[in-house]
Enzyme design. Structure first.
Site, PDB file in Angstrom:
ATOM      1  N   MET A 291      36.331 -39.374  38.480  1.00  0.00           N
ATOM      2  CA  MET A 291      36.342 -37.973  38.078  1.00  0.00           C
ATOM      3  C   MET A 291      35.480 -37.746  36.845  1.00  0.00           C
ATOM      4  O   MET A 291      34.707 -36.779  36.778  1.00  0.00           O
ATOM      5  CB  MET A 291      37.776 -37.519  37.807  1.00  0.00           C
ATOM      6  CG  MET A 291      37.895 -36.073  37.377  1.00  0.00           C
ATOM      7  SD  MET A 291      37.477 -34.919  38.693  1.00  0.00           S
ATOM      8  CE  MET A 291      38.993 -34.942  39.641  1.00  0.00           C
ATOM      9  N   ARG A 295      32.342 -35.410  36.484  1.00  0.00           N
ATOM     10  CA  ARG A 295      32.298 -34.314  35.513  1.00  0.00           C
ATOM     11  C   ARG A 295      30.992 -34.318  34.736  1.00  0.00           C
ATOM     12  O   ARG A 295      30.407 -33.258  34.483  1.00  0.00           O
ATOM     13  CB  ARG A 295      33.496 -34.409  34.567  1.00  0.00           C
ATOM     14  CG  ARG A 295      34.791 -33.958  35.228  1.00  0.00           C
ATOM     15  CD  ARG A 295      36.012 -34.153  34.364  1.00  0.00           C
ATOM     16  NE  ARG A 295      37.179 -33.569  35.012  1.00  0.00           N
ATOM     17  CZ  ARG A 295      38.431 -33.704  34.580  1.00  0.00           C
ATOM     18  NH1 ARG A 295      38.685 -34.409  33.487  1.00  0.00           N
ATOM     19  NH2 ARG A 295      39.428 -33.137  35.234  1.00  0.00           N
ATOM     20  N   TYR A 439      34.694 -26.648  40.254  1.00  0.00           N
ATOM     21  CA  TYR A 439      35.156 -27.936  40.796  1.00  0.00           C
ATOM     22  C   TYR A 439      35.094 -29.051  39.761  1.00  0.00           C
ATOM     23  O   TYR A 439      34.525 -28.915  38.701  1.00  0.00           O
ATOM     24  CB  TYR A 439      34.456 -28.320  42.086  1.00  0.00           C
ATOM     25  CG  TYR A 439      32.959 -28.417  42.166  1.00  0.00           C
ATOM     26  CD1 TYR A 439      32.134 -28.536  41.059  1.00  0.00           C
ATOM     27  CD2 TYR A 439      32.352 -28.422  43.435  1.00  0.00           C
ATOM     28  CE1 TYR A 439      30.767 -28.646  41.190  1.00  0.00           C
ATOM     29  CE2 TYR A 439      30.973 -28.535  43.569  1.00  0.00           C
ATOM     30  CZ  TYR A 439      30.181 -28.649  42.443  1.00  0.00           C
ATOM     31  OH  TYR A 439      28.830 -28.769  42.593  1.00  0.00           O
ATOM     32  N   GLU A 440      35.751 -30.163  40.108  1.00  0.00           N
ATOM     33  CA  GLU A 440      35.988 -31.295  39.203  1.00  0.00           C
ATOM     34  C   GLU A 440      36.773 -30.860  37.962  1.00  0.00           C
ATOM     35  O   GLU A 440      36.596 -31.399  36.876  1.00  0.00           O
ATOM     36  CB  GLU A 440      34.669 -31.963  38.795  1.00  0.00           C
ATOM     37  CG  GLU A 440      33.791 -32.399  39.947  1.00  0.00           C
ATOM     38  CD  GLU A 440      34.488 -33.323  40.929  1.00  0.00           C
ATOM     39  OE1 GLU A 440      35.524 -33.907  40.563  1.00  0.00           O
ATOM     40  OE2 GLU A 440      34.014 -33.453  42.065  1.00  0.00           O
ATOM     41  N   GLY A 441      37.654 -29.885  38.144  1.00  0.00           N
ATOM     42  CA  GLY A 441      38.431 -29.340  37.043  1.00  0.00           C
ATOM     43  C   GLY A 441      37.742 -28.120  36.476  1.00  0.00           C
ATOM     44  O   GLY A 441      36.616 -28.209  35.982  1.00  0.00           O
TER      45      GLY A 441
END
Length: 596
Positions: A291, A295, A439-441
């Site tokens: 992740m 990011r 996305y990806e948080g």
């Protein structure tokens, strides 16, 4: 039209002048890498991306991906481009040599990624997801899994995906329901459904290696009960070739506002055979390895969009004739002046320019520390670099994508009505850039990660790698005539950040909502201070070289002008951010829920 020329000169400046490239060459892993090799790799990467990927960007957006009976097909030209991508070794640039990679610094790899994202963001997601999956597998997989899967994934023969999100849970992965049942042969049977899976199904590679979060039967509730599993689309036969189809099926693809040539899939796992990665119930640890890689990669997506949006807007502004200069006619031979003469157009172009160049400089700073954290022989040096990368990862992800989206919008505004229609292609940048903030948080989650995890970690130790070099630079350049009022602006911005840090630490301990209310503004403020520091460093380098006659004189002069614009028109935002942080949560939280 979509315009892009690889910014190789600025990349060289960032690598070898703004930052100390010898930091990398001093590492044993990169002892054979020099500036000439880096320049050659970047030049070849620029050729591939601008000549092969850019022509497929608009057509891929128009055609999109299709699905029939669980089979996903990418737009025309993508398979051929992917084959060229792999044959050229671009999938293996910064991968470890022991698994078939070229072993170049991640700093160079991320600059290649910038060019990929600038020319075809949808295409870049396919190898990008594979890269994140290989990081998790390399760090937490068994030797058997690594030796079997990594060479094929690094070569691009097989690709990868990250299967985290489920329909009922996005960021809150503690709610996921996918199950994994252990088998007598040491494998697991994985069952469940995942959504929003980028590159989850496509026709580019021979096999897709899914990394899937799931729960074991004895798993404790919440995130402490999550494990990570490797689940291939095809079960390899005894010769390592894709064999029997595994129990994983694409049940649909999302119809999105952007990145339409990237297959975003809904996947169903039905007793699919898989293997555990890492320890049972420790999947979050392995997940964060991939992740965090993703990011940083998503931040680079924002940078890529910012650069190509800027270049496209500049090309249009130089050609579009409309009105006359407020200072008097600039081109009497033409029926009207090009719009680049107008102050407001130049405001937009300069904003896009400093967004791209500033983010490139900051991204390289983080990337170099990432390389040091992985390869330095000294344990303290590795630890300090890890601290810095941990602190800056949410800043890179959130701020770069915010600025990328801002630049895409400014490009459309520069084009006016011609930007709003599809003919020129800049409206695609807005649609493609928007997802990177999600996305990806989401970027709000990145801000919470920064203030909730990264600031208090190790009793605030993470901040040293950021605060100390900036404070030292200010002290060394207090009387530097090349910087003038810039050093005062940097000192004030750093002071505002330090005061905000102390306030968040003090108020947040009493009331976590205070930290949450300040988070997004604090992240932006930290990013602005980082950009201001690097722009000031750039000026110190550029001023003496701007007086030396030669082909680079204009480059250095432009760097100085861009820095001045940043300090006069962008950095003042730091004062407003500080005031917003200082105001606290009161007005934000005062309205009762039912009043909305």
């Amino acid at each position: 039209m979509q315009t892009y020329t690889p910014p190789l000169r600025d990349m060289a400046f960032v690598l070898t002048e703004l930052h100390d490239f010898s930091q990398l060459t001093a590492l044993e892993a990169f002892s054979e890498v020099d500036a000439d090799l880096a320049a050659t790799v970047l030049e070849e990467g620029g050729k591939f991306t601008s000549e092969v990927l850019l022509p497929l960007n608009a057509t891929g957006d128009k055609e999109g991906c299709t699905i029939e009976n669980g089979v996903v097909r990418t737009p025309r030209g993508f398979k051929e481009a992917y084959r060229q991508f792999c044959e050229g070794g671009w999938s293996a640039v910064s991968a470890p040599p022991e698994f078939g990679g070229q072993g170049l610094p991640e700093t160079i790899g991320l600059m290649i990624s910038e060019m990929i994202c600038a020319t075809n963001l949808s295409f870049g997601l396919y190898p990008g997801l594979t890269g994140g999956a290989t990081v998790a597998l390399r760090k937490y997989g068994s030797d058997e899994l690594k030796s079997f899967y990594l060479p094929k994934m690094i070569s691009g023969e097989w690709s990868g995906s990250m299967c985290l999100t489920e329909a009922h849970c996005g960021t809150d992965l503690g709610l996921l329901r996918t199950r994994a049942v252990p088998q007598e042969d040491g494998s697991y049977r994985v069952s469940g459904s995942k959504i929003f899976i980028s590159a989850g199904e496509h026709d580019l590679s021979d096999n897709i290696v899914h990394l899937v979060l799931a729960r074991l039967p004895d798993a404790p509730p919440g995130i402490k009960g999550i494990s990570l599993f490797l689940v291939p689309k095809f079960l390899p036969d005894e010769n390592g070739a894709p064999g029997e189809r595994n129990g994983v099926l694409c049940t649909g693809i999302e119809h999105k506002m952007g990145i339409k040539a990237s297959a975003t899939c809904q996947l169903a796992f039905d007793d699919a055979k898989g293997w555990l990665i890492g320890a049972p119930h420790k999947g979050m640890q392995a997940m964060f390895a991939m992740m965090n890689t993703e990011r940083l990669g998503v931040g680079i997506q924002g940078l890529g969009i910012a650069e190509t949006a800027y270049q496209s807007a500049v090309a249009y502004a130089k050609e579009r004739l409309q009105g006359r200069s407020l200072a008097g006619v600039k081109h009497p031979e033409l029926p009207a002046d090009p719009i680049i003469v107008h102050p407001d157009v130049r405001r937009m172009l300069m904003t896009m320019r400093v967004n791209a160049e500033g983010c490139r400089a900051l991204g390289a700073w983080v990337a170099m520390q990432l390389d040091i954290s992985e390869h330095a022989a000294d344990e303290r040096q590795r630890r300090d670099a890890e601290d810095f990368v941990a602190l800056m990862t949410p800043v890179v992800k959130a701020m770069f994508t915010d600025l990328g989206f801002e630049s895409a919008n400014l490009a459309v505004q520069t084009y006016g009505g011609h930007g709003y229609i599809v003919d020129h292609g800049v409206e695609q940048y807005v649609r493609d850039a928007r997802i990177a903030m999600i996305y990806e948080g989401t970027n709000g989650v990145q801000a919470l990660d920064l203030v909730g995890r990264k600031l208090p970690a190790h009793m605030g130790r993470n901040l040293r790698g950021f605060f100390h070099p900036i404070a030292a630079f200010i002290a060394e350049n207090k009387e530097n005539p090349m910087l003038g009022e810039m050093i005062t602006g940097l000192e004030r911005a750093l002071g505002a950040l330090q005061l905000s840090t102390a306030q968040i630490a003090e108020r947040g301990m009493r009331d976590p909502e205070e930290a949450g209310a300040a988070a997004t503004d604090y992240l932006r403020l930290m990013g602005l201070v980082g950009l201001a520091y690097l722009w000031a460093k750039a000026v110190v380098i550029a001023v003496p070289k701007s007086f030396a006659p030669g082909p680079d004189q204009a480059f250095y002069a432009a760097k100085i002008s861009s820095a001045r614009f940043f300090y006069e028109r962008v950095l003042p935002e730091s004062a407003a951010l500080y005031l917003k942080i200082k105001s606290g949560k009161a007005s934000m939280m005062a309205l009762p829920d039912e009043a909305f």
